[in-house]
Design a protein around this motif. Sequence first.
Motif, short mmCIF file in Angstrom:
data_model
loop_
_atom_site.label_atom_id
_atom_site.label_comp_id
_atom_site.label_asym_id
_atom_site.label_seq_id
_atom_site.Cartn_x
_atom_site.Cartn_y
_atom_site.Cartn_z
N VAL A 109 35.15 -23.08 -28.06
CA VAL A 109 36.11 -22.00 -28.25
C VAL A 109 35.69 -20.83 -27.35
O VAL A 109 34.58 -20.30 -27.49
N ALA A 110 36.56 -20.45 -26.42
CA ALA A 110 36.29 -19.33 -25.51
C ALA A 110 37.06 -18.12 -25.98
O ALA A 110 38.30 -18.18 -26.13
N ILE A 111 36.36 -17.02 -26.21
CA ILE A 111 36.97 -15.82 -26.80
C ILE A 111 36.82 -14.64 -25.83
O ILE A 111 35.71 -14.24 -25.49
N GLY A 112 37.95 -14.11 -25.39
CA GLY A 112 37.94 -12.90 -24.58
C GLY A 112 37.30 -13.07 -23.22
O GLY A 112 36.62 -12.16 -22.74
N THR A 113 37.52 -14.21 -22.57
CA THR A 113 36.96 -14.43 -21.24
C THR A 113 37.96 -15.15 -20.35
O THR A 113 38.66 -16.07 -20.80
N THR A 114 38.01 -14.76 -19.09
CA THR A 114 38.86 -15.44 -18.12
C THR A 114 38.20 -16.68 -17.53
O THR A 114 38.83 -17.45 -16.84
N LEU A 115 36.89 -16.84 -17.80
CA LEU A 115 36.12 -17.94 -17.19
C LEU A 115 36.35 -17.94 -15.68
O LEU A 115 36.62 -18.97 -15.06
N ALA A 116 36.22 -16.76 -15.10
CA ALA A 116 36.48 -16.57 -13.68
C ALA A 116 35.37 -17.18 -12.83
O ALA A 116 34.32 -17.58 -13.34
N GLU A 117 35.60 -17.24 -11.54
CA GLU A 117 34.60 -17.77 -10.62
C GLU A 117 33.27 -17.08 -10.80
O GLU A 117 32.21 -17.73 -10.82
N VAL A 118 33.30 -15.77 -10.95
CA VAL A 118 32.05 -15.02 -11.07
C VAL A 118 31.39 -15.17 -12.43
O VAL A 118 30.28 -14.69 -12.64
N ASP A 119 32.06 -15.85 -13.37
CA ASP A 119 31.45 -16.16 -14.67
C ASP A 119 30.70 -17.48 -14.63
O ASP A 119 29.62 -17.61 -15.22
N ILE A 120 31.28 -18.50 -13.96
CA ILE A 120 30.71 -19.85 -14.05
C ILE A 120 30.39 -20.48 -12.70
O ILE A 120 29.66 -21.46 -12.64
N TRP A 121 30.93 -19.94 -11.60
CA TRP A 121 30.66 -20.43 -10.25
C TRP A 121 30.88 -21.95 -10.12
O TRP A 121 30.12 -22.66 -9.50
N ARG A 122 31.94 -22.42 -10.75
CA ARG A 122 32.37 -23.81 -10.62
C ARG A 122 33.80 -23.88 -11.12
O ARG A 122 34.25 -23.01 -11.87
N PRO A 123 34.55 -24.90 -10.75
CA PRO A 123 35.96 -24.94 -11.14
C PRO A 123 36.20 -25.31 -12.59
O PRO A 123 37.25 -25.00 -13.15
N HIS A 124 35.22 -25.96 -13.24
CA HIS A 124 35.41 -26.43 -14.61
C HIS A 124 34.22 -26.02 -15.46
O HIS A 124 33.07 -26.07 -14.99
N LEU A 125 34.47 -25.66 -16.71
CA LEU A 125 33.42 -25.18 -17.58
C LEU A 125 32.34 -26.24 -17.80
O LEU A 125 31.15 -25.92 -17.83
N GLY A 126 32.74 -27.50 -17.95
CA GLY A 126 31.75 -28.57 -18.11
C GLY A 126 31.89 -29.35 -19.40
O GLY A 126 31.19 -30.34 -19.61
N PHE A 144 31.65 -16.27 -25.45
CA PHE A 144 32.16 -14.92 -25.62
C PHE A 144 32.17 -14.18 -24.28
O PHE A 144 31.17 -14.17 -23.56
N GLY A 145 33.29 -13.54 -23.99
CA GLY A 145 33.40 -12.79 -22.75
C GLY A 145 33.49 -11.29 -22.99
O GLY A 145 33.31 -10.80 -24.11
N GLY A 146 33.80 -10.56 -21.93
CA GLY A 146 33.87 -9.10 -22.02
C GLY A 146 34.93 -8.61 -22.98
O GLY A 146 34.81 -7.50 -23.52
N GLY A 147 35.98 -9.40 -23.19
CA GLY A 147 37.01 -9.01 -24.13
C GLY A 147 36.53 -8.95 -25.57
O GLY A 147 37.17 -8.32 -26.42
N ALA A 148 35.41 -9.60 -25.85
CA ALA A 148 34.83 -9.57 -27.20
C ALA A 148 33.68 -8.59 -27.30
O ALA A 148 33.12 -8.40 -28.39
N ALA A 149 33.31 -7.95 -26.20
CA ALA A 149 32.10 -7.13 -26.16
C ALA A 149 32.37 -5.71 -26.65
O ALA A 149 32.37 -4.75 -25.87
#
Length: 529
Positions: free
Chosen positions: A269-286, A207-212
């Motif tokens: 399932v990723a909801i309301g998040t860009t998964l930006a660099e500042v969210d995960i600090w890596r190129p791929h979620l994993g 869940f990202g900021g778009g769901a907050a």
Amino acid sequence: MTKRPLGAQISHMLKDREVDVIFGIPGVHNQEMYRGIEEAGITHILARHEQGAGFMADGYARASGKPGVAYVITGPGLCNIMTPMGQAYSDSVPMLVVSSCLDEVAARKGQLHQMKDQRAAAETVCDWSEEARTAEAAYVLIDRALAEFEMQRPRPKHIQVPIALLQSDAAPARPKDHNRSLISAEHAQTTDLSPILAAARRPVFVFGGGAAQERSAELATTLCGRFGAAAFTTYAGRGVVSPEYPLLFGSYLANPGSVDMLARADVVVAIGTTLAEVDIWRPHLGHACAFYRVDIDPEVLRDGHVADDAILSDSFTFMDTLLSAQPQTSISDWTTDEIAQARARWRSEADADRPGIVPICDALRDCLPKNTMIYSDMTQFAYVAKEVWDMDRPGHWHHPFGFGTLGYATPAAIGGAVARRGQPTLAIIGDYGFHYTMQELGVAVELGLSLPIILWDNGKLKEIEDSMVRAQIAPNAVVARNPDFCKLAEAFGARAVAPKSLTEMQSEVVAAFQADGPTLIYLTPAVSE
């Protein structure tokens, strides 16, 4: 149809559109915009710098859910607010900046506040920047901005109006149009996901900021429980899942160990998040499994984090529809022990990386009143807190996540406190960041805001020093001479205290919320010893 100068009509129009507060600084070029503010019944907050006005508008918007509006002058006034505009753009904050502009810039040079292309400069840090060359155009652009704040991913907009046009008489704008609706999920696409999640043994929601949002919090926790899913939140998404939910990994996405946990998932399932660099600090979620994304922004759904399926929807509608499609609780292979062990390990790593801050975070959290809204800055204190501090509700910790500007917390917290009069608001800022916008302390004093400001002073740009050491660079330019911050705060008319222990800190924080003005609470690493 009373005619007034357009500058005054703009304020009346904004009031009709439920704008109650405007942040800004008047000048000779935008004074016509101030003609109608009081007459329209709008409160104006006088900042000490346009950067402060922008951050206040940002903080107000995040706290209230309404657009933050700022009035600035031509040229330097607009340039000064461009940093807050950039921050609002990266963090999806609805901010409307209205500025004056010169009537002619091609044939006349050397004018006061002249820029080569003011409109284009602003456009580099906001969603769009337009010039209104008629009164009707100004009204259309304002309504366009306000409608897009409601119906699209909210991002800052800039409207500039020539000085002569602001001075000229104009008819009022048309009354507010109430016929607006949010984008909603395609029902079939959402329900198609339901059996996939029901069959999964290790589903994960991110869940990202778009769901907050407050209305999403109960839905998110229920959704996770219905599918037996583990949950991560981004820093901006903290609080959307209850901290009591036993399968909550928390906001540790940026910890490298989260990759191992996501690799165990069979659906993400990723909801309301860009998964930006500042969210995960890596190129791929994993993950190495089926991946689905839900977002209101089509651009996000077509970025580098390629999904098996992308659902264009606001988070609330998606979750509500998905819950309706799944009446039964699914069986999960996630265990509370493996999640608790991972969280304990990551918390220890956060404490080891930046020693001494975790105990202060714990003590501060334990003494805050219920429903406290927190604004933090780019400081090591906040970097640790964003990971180890679970929030019990969404949208109550605000940080300059993407753009990452220093000096955000103090003025943003002022804007938040203006939006939430009578409710607790707290600022957390580092010694270096405080220098950027410390003049706005005068605004908090002027307004009589009961605002505790935690000033974390480690005597240097410690995060940069640590980074230099890791890069094998001899640390330099990371230490600056600080003033006596307590005396400085007192010079503004604020209270100032320097607690020597965690217990004393807690007492001072409680007292600060009861004070009739802001309180600077000066902390150093020694307070946790």
